[in-house]
Design an enzyme around this catalytic site. Structure first.
Site, mmCIF file in Angstrom:
data_model
loop_
_atom_site.group_PDB
_atom_site.id
_atom_site.type_symbol
_atom_site.label_atom_id
_atom_site.label_comp_id
_atom_site.label_asym_id
_atom_site.label_seq_id
_atom_site.Cartn_x
_atom_site.Cartn_y
_atom_site.Cartn_z
ATOM 1 C CD GLU A 85 11.791 -5.156 -45.360
ATOM 2 O OE1 GLU A 85 10.724 -5.606 -45.786
ATOM 3 O OE2 GLU A 85 12.731 -5.874 -44.971
ATOM 4 C CB CYS A 94 5.386 -2.759 -50.646
ATOM 5 S SG CYS A 94 5.434 -4.461 -50.079
HETATM 6 P P1 NAP Z 1 3.589 5.457 -43.516
HETATM 7 O O1 NAP Z 1 2.638 6.582 -43.681
HETATM 8 O O2 NAP Z 1 5.016 5.760 -43.802
HETATM 9 O O3 NAP Z 1 3.391 4.908 -42.029
HETATM 10 C C1 NAP Z 1 4.180 3.902 -41.447
HETATM 11 C C2 NAP Z 1 4.427 4.238 -39.970
HETATM 12 O O4 NAP Z 1 5.437 5.262 -39.868
HETATM 13 C C3 NAP Z 1 3.225 4.802 -39.231
HETATM 14 O O5 NAP Z 1 3.242 4.383 -37.899
HETATM 15 C C4 NAP Z 1 3.444 6.289 -39.352
HETATM 16 O O6 NAP Z 1 2.773 7.038 -38.372
HETATM 17 C C5 NAP Z 1 4.939 6.399 -39.171
HETATM 18 N N1 NAP Z 1 5.477 7.610 -39.808
HETATM 19 C C6 NAP Z 1 5.290 8.014 -41.095
HETATM 20 N N2 NAP Z 1 5.965 9.159 -41.325
HETATM 21 C C7 NAP Z 1 6.593 9.478 -40.173
HETATM 22 C C8 NAP Z 1 7.454 10.547 -39.768
HETATM 23 N N3 NAP Z 1 7.825 11.516 -40.623
HETATM 24 N N4 NAP Z 1 7.899 10.560 -38.491
HETATM 25 C C9 NAP Z 1 7.530 9.601 -37.635
HETATM 26 N N5 NAP Z 1 6.724 8.565 -37.940
HETATM 27 C C10 NAP Z 1 6.268 8.493 -39.198
HETATM 28 O O7 NAP Z 1 3.198 4.195 -44.428
HETATM 29 P P2 NAP Z 1 1.725 3.642 -44.718
HETATM 30 O O8 NAP Z 1 1.034 4.703 -45.496
HETATM 31 O O9 NAP Z 1 1.130 3.108 -43.523
HETATM 32 O O10 NAP Z 1 2.031 2.402 -45.724
HETATM 33 C C11 NAP Z 1 2.120 2.520 -47.130
HETATM 34 C C12 NAP Z 1 3.564 2.533 -47.616
HETATM 35 O O11 NAP Z 1 4.264 1.419 -47.065
HETATM 36 C C13 NAP Z 1 3.710 2.378 -49.125
HETATM 37 O O12 NAP Z 1 4.696 3.257 -49.578
HETATM 38 C C14 NAP Z 1 4.142 0.931 -49.306
HETATM 39 O O13 NAP Z 1 4.870 0.679 -50.500
HETATM 40 C C15 NAP Z 1 4.992 0.758 -48.086
HETATM 41 N N6 NAP Z 1 5.125 -0.660 -47.714
HETATM 42 C C16 NAP Z 1 6.325 -1.274 -47.918
HETATM 43 C C17 NAP Z 1 6.461 -2.616 -47.614
HETATM 44 C C18 NAP Z 1 7.766 -3.318 -47.858
HETATM 45 O O14 NAP Z 1 7.898 -4.459 -47.446
HETATM 46 N N7 NAP Z 1 8.719 -2.718 -48.511
HETATM 47 C C19 NAP Z 1 5.385 -3.338 -47.078
HETATM 48 C C20 NAP Z 1 4.179 -2.669 -46.853
HETATM 49 C C21 NAP Z 1 4.076 -1.319 -47.174
HETATM 50 P P3 NAP Z 1 1.578 8.035 -38.857
HETATM 51 O O15 NAP Z 1 0.537 7.162 -39.444
HETATM 52 O O16 NAP Z 1 1.207 8.727 -37.600
HETATM 53 O O17 NAP Z 1 2.103 8.903 -39.923
#
Ligand code: NAP
Length: 464
Positions: free
Chosen positions: A238, A273
């Site tokens: 998501e 989000c």
């Molecule tokens: P994120 O940077 O993508 O991090 C989420 C998780 O994934 C973290 O544990 C992160 O680890 C890991 N991760 C990220 N990139 C990775 C990669 N290339 N390889 C392996 N692991 C990876 O997201 P965030 O910044 O915490 O959250 C914000 C985003 O989430 C926004 O875009 C928001 O819209 C979205 N969101 C969506 C929903 C929904 O229900 N659709 C709900 C909440 C949030 P690291 O921190 O070590 O990178």
């Protein structure tokens, strides 16, 4: 061994505790225990899962205060928001308990045979949570509880910006499992401030499904890994969304709607989000609506962002957009890691000409697009990719069947005369949408559907 710390964007200081990434060897042990727990059938029985969820509820209540302290320090979100999110987690767990209490197999008695169809657990599940919901899309959230309710052992990779909160929630689940004498492998938790454990976890043949909430970039990197395995597995990501809002000339109560819109854009620095990131407004009310929006936005108190990486991504996004168009923002001096409220206004032709304007900007920002005809609006909307939500501010009966169909085809939730933020945990809620808002629009980490993602059906046939 070097470690990592979480950061309090409100105080502008690192939190004192030093955490260490788990090793690949400890991940391997975790995976082995997970498979043992699955093969032992420890979570096979509905009654055991109900007891586990009930015990998690009581252990979470007992640790509430210390979880709250870590949550606020690590996310810069306040206690009021903590209460809302904590309640949401408890509510979701209670829904799973109710659902398990009422689950029945499907049985058909034919002339020569009896067929029974049941749902069974997929096997060990890996979960990655986002930083903007340190509980509800994290260790105590819908993915984890949904997978446990489905009967799957879970391994969580805790978010590196809320390691303390994640470890405390992991303790809640571990303690609940131990109190019921369940094998240790029903729940595992690892920390890593880089990507190597995440990649190993998704690539490991012992993992049978993944739940991910986070950015498009992170979601797609791990989704591709899951699909490239020798045995590809379901990967439920998501991700982000623009959540377009359409103001229609038939709108009534414009001021109230625009006020709510400004709040949805900038409340808690817009870190949702479902934050509305794009507003289509007709030219006849453009000056009035945009003027009110700018005034209401000014009145919203600036808020710290979740962590320095999200803050610097936001600043970078605004800087790139400023080179392309006129971004309006208040020239106020903010503490270092606070989100600067901003918006950008464009004509519809400028908007469709540049795909950069259709990317999610995570923070207190949105783009206003002026349209001159319904035809140009429909053309621009049709070009948008899949969205979690679309909001229509206007008379529902002013939509032609075709136009309504188009709105529904592009999103997972269609909101009339409201705002897309504020996802409720009720049976009728769907929190998902066509790609790229998710990798599978049929299911959601919110509500009972999250459990279905981690089960498959089996039919058992007996000859009569
Ligand atoms: P994120 O940077 O993508 O991090 C989420 C998780 O994934 C973290 O544990 C992160 O680890 C890991 N991760 C990220 N990139 C990775 C990669 N290339 N390889 C392996 N692991 C990876 O997201 P965030 O910044 O915490 O959250 C914000 C985003 O989430 C926004 O875009 C928001 O819209 C979205 N969101 C969506 C929903 C929904 O229900 N659709 C709900 C909440 C949030 P690291 O921190 O070590 O990178």
């Amino acid at each position: 061994m070097p470690g990592f710390q979480s950061f309090n964007c409100r105080s502008g200081k690192s939190n004192p505790t030093l955490y260490h990434s788990d090793s690949l060897a400890s991940l391997d042990r975790c995976l082995t225990s997970s498979v043992e727990a699955h093969e032992s059938g420890a979570l096979k029985d509905n009654q055991t899962r109900i007891q586990l969820l009930q015990t998690i509820l009581s252990h979470a209540m007992a640790k509430k205060e210390v979880i709250a302290k870590n949550y606020c320090e690590e996310s810069s979100l306040d206690l009021v928001r903590f209460e809302v999110e904590f309640e949401r987690c408890l509510e979701q767990i209670s829904h799973f308990i109710q659902s398990l209490l009422h689950s029945e197999p499907s049985i058909d008695l034919l002339s020569d045979r009896r067929i029974e169809k049941r749902s069974i657990a997929m096997g060990p599940v890996a979960v990655f949570g986002a930083s903007n919901f340190p509980l509800a899309y994290a260790t105590l959230g819908g993915d984890v509880m949904g997978a446990l309710a489905a009967g799957c052992p879970v391994i969580v990779k805790g978010h590196p910006y809320h390691p303390g909160t994640s470890l405390l929630c992991a303790e809640v689940i571990h303690d609940a499992a131990s109190a019921l004498h369940l094998p240790q492998g029903v729940f595992g938790h690892v920390l890593d401030d880089g990507f190597s454990l995440a990649e190993s976890l998704v690539s490991d043949p012992r993992i049978k499904a993944v739940g991910f909430t986070g950015s498009f970039k992170g979601g797609m990197a791990l989704f591709r890994l899951a699909q490239q395995r020798e045995e590809p597995i379901p990967f439920f990501a998501e991700m982000g969304s623009l959540n377009p809002v359409i103001i229609h000339p038939s709108v009534s109560g414009l001021e109230k709607h625009v006020k709510n819109l400004a709040l949805a854009v900038a409340n808690e620095a817009g870190q949702y989000c479902t934050k509305p990131g794009l507003v289509f407004c007709p030219e006849e009310i453009w000056d009035e609506a945009l003027g009110m929006f700018s005034t209401f936005l000014k009145g919203i108190e600036p808020h710290p962002m979740l962590h320095p990486a999200i803050h610097s991504n936001y600043v970078g996004h605004l800087a790139r957009l400023k080179k392309l168009a006129n971004v309006s923002y208040e020239a106020e001096i903010l503490p270092d890691h606070f989100g600067q409220k901003a918006f950008l206004s464009l004509n519809i032709e400028e908007f469709v000409a540049n795909p950069t304007f259709s990317e999610e900007v995570f923070g207190p920002f949105c783009i206003w697009v002026r349209y001159t005809s319904e035809e140009s609006l429909q053309g621009a909307y049709k070009k948008l990719k899949g969205q979690l939500t679309t909001t229509f501010l206007g008379a529902e009966d002013s939509l032609s069947p075709q136009w309504r169909n188009q709105l529904e085809n592009h999103c997972g939730r269609l909101v009339f005369n409201g705002v897309p933020t504020g996802v409720k945990i009720v049976k009728s809620m769907h929190h998902g949408g066509p790609f790229p808002s998710t990798t599978d629009p049929r299911f959601s980490a919110v509500g009972m559907d999250s459990m279905k993602r981690f089960q498959r059906n089996i039919a058992v046939q007996n000859t009569l």
